[in-house]
Design a protein around this motif. Sequence first.
Motif, mmCIF file in Angstrom:
data_model
loop_
_atom_site.group_PDB
_atom_site.id
_atom_site.type_symbol
_atom_site.label_atom_id
_atom_site.label_comp_id
_atom_site.label_asym_id
_atom_site.label_seq_id
_atom_site.Cartn_x
_atom_site.Cartn_y
_atom_site.Cartn_z
ATOM 1 N N ARG A 85 -43.500 23.136 -16.009
ATOM 2 C CA ARG A 85 -43.425 23.721 -17.347
ATOM 3 C C ARG A 85 -44.458 23.135 -18.311
ATOM 4 N NH1 ARG A 85 -37.626 22.538 -16.888
ATOM 5 N NH2 ARG A 85 -36.571 24.331 -15.958
ATOM 6 N N GLU A 86 -45.170 22.114 -17.891
ATOM 7 C CA GLU A 86 -46.179 21.525 -18.771
ATOM 8 C C GLU A 86 -47.310 22.529 -19.047
ATOM 9 O OE1 GLU A 86 -47.543 17.963 -17.020
ATOM 10 O OE2 GLU A 86 -45.662 16.858 -17.302
ATOM 11 N N GLY A 87 -47.636 22.688 -20.316
ATOM 12 C CA GLY A 87 -48.695 23.622 -20.692
ATOM 13 C C GLY A 87 -48.295 25.072 -20.614
ATOM 14 N N TYR A 88 -46.969 25.338 -20.580
ATOM 15 C CA TYR A 88 -46.503 26.728 -20.463
ATOM 16 C C TYR A 88 -46.888 27.545 -21.688
ATOM 17 C CZ TYR A 88 -43.251 30.639 -19.977
ATOM 18 O OH TYR A 88 -42.701 31.893 -19.896
ATOM 19 N N TRP A 89 -46.701 26.973 -22.865
ATOM 20 C CA TRP A 89 -46.971 27.714 -24.095
ATOM 21 C C TRP A 89 -48.455 27.794 -24.401
ATOM 22 C CZ3 TRP A 89 -43.155 30.510 -25.689
ATOM 23 C CH2 TRP A 89 -41.841 30.101 -25.437
ATOM 24 N N ASP A 90 -49.293 27.070 -23.670
ATOM 25 C CA ASP A 90 -50.732 27.177 -23.898
ATOM 26 C C ASP A 90 -51.277 28.538 -23.477
ATOM 27 O OD1 ASP A 90 -50.605 24.600 -24.793
ATOM 28 O OD2 ASP A 90 -51.279 23.701 -22.903
ATOM 29 N N TYR A 91 -50.566 29.205 -22.578
ATOM 30 C CA TYR A 91 -51.017 30.511 -22.092
ATOM 31 C C TYR A 91 -50.367 31.661 -22.839
ATOM 32 C CZ TYR A 91 -52.563 27.655 -18.161
ATOM 33 O OH TYR A 91 -53.165 26.694 -17.383
ATOM 34 N N LEU A 93 -50.953 32.825 -26.005
ATOM 35 C CA LEU A 93 -51.917 33.684 -26.693
ATOM 36 C C LEU A 93 -52.707 34.577 -25.729
ATOM 37 C CD1 LEU A 93 -53.211 34.528 -29.330
ATOM 38 C CD2 LEU A 93 -54.809 32.604 -29.118
#
Length: 206
Positions: A85-91, A93
């Motif tokens: 789940r690390e960096g999930y919200w980075d994708y 946009l």
Amino acid sequence: MDFEKGAFYFFATILILAALRVITARNPVHAALSLVLSFFTAAALWLLLEAEFLAIALVLVYVGAVMVLFLFVVMMLDINLDRLREGYWDYLLPALVVAGVMVMEMAVILGGRYFNLSEMPKPSGADPGYSNTRELGGILYTDYVYAFEIAAVILLVAIVAAIALTLRKRKDNKYQAPSKQVSTRRADRVRLVSMPAEKRDPGEAS
């Protein structure tokens, strides 16, 4: 509302909810099970469209083979969910941009006059002896035979490439060479030794 429209809206609602569950579920097993539900629901929609062969192929190939393999892999591997789940919200946009472009393209196509319900009347019912499997096979092996053969060659190349990429030879591996096994002679493997017989003294008793 007749039964056909009610069944369509029912299956379409389940399909949308299952598809959303695939991308929002935190557990990979739950996401895979939601994908199985999506495939079953899509097969039901194809049955409403009288595409029995495609519906059965979807259930047998994807649900019966591909998704079972996915479930085995997900359940057998020790997946670190926190690291996954690390960096999930980075994708988020880029995903929203791609989704927006897809929605705009579908709106342009479906909003045109070619896809208007008045321009596309309901097709007439098929004859009692009609078989969509036979019709699909006839079109596939006549009008699209070259495309079908090219797709088969591409899949064959992909299989060979996958086997070649995963093949690893190490010094401690034991493998067999069929060419050497076939060319082996008896003299290379068996050696007959002549040994004199030994006589045991009768006085020696055990």
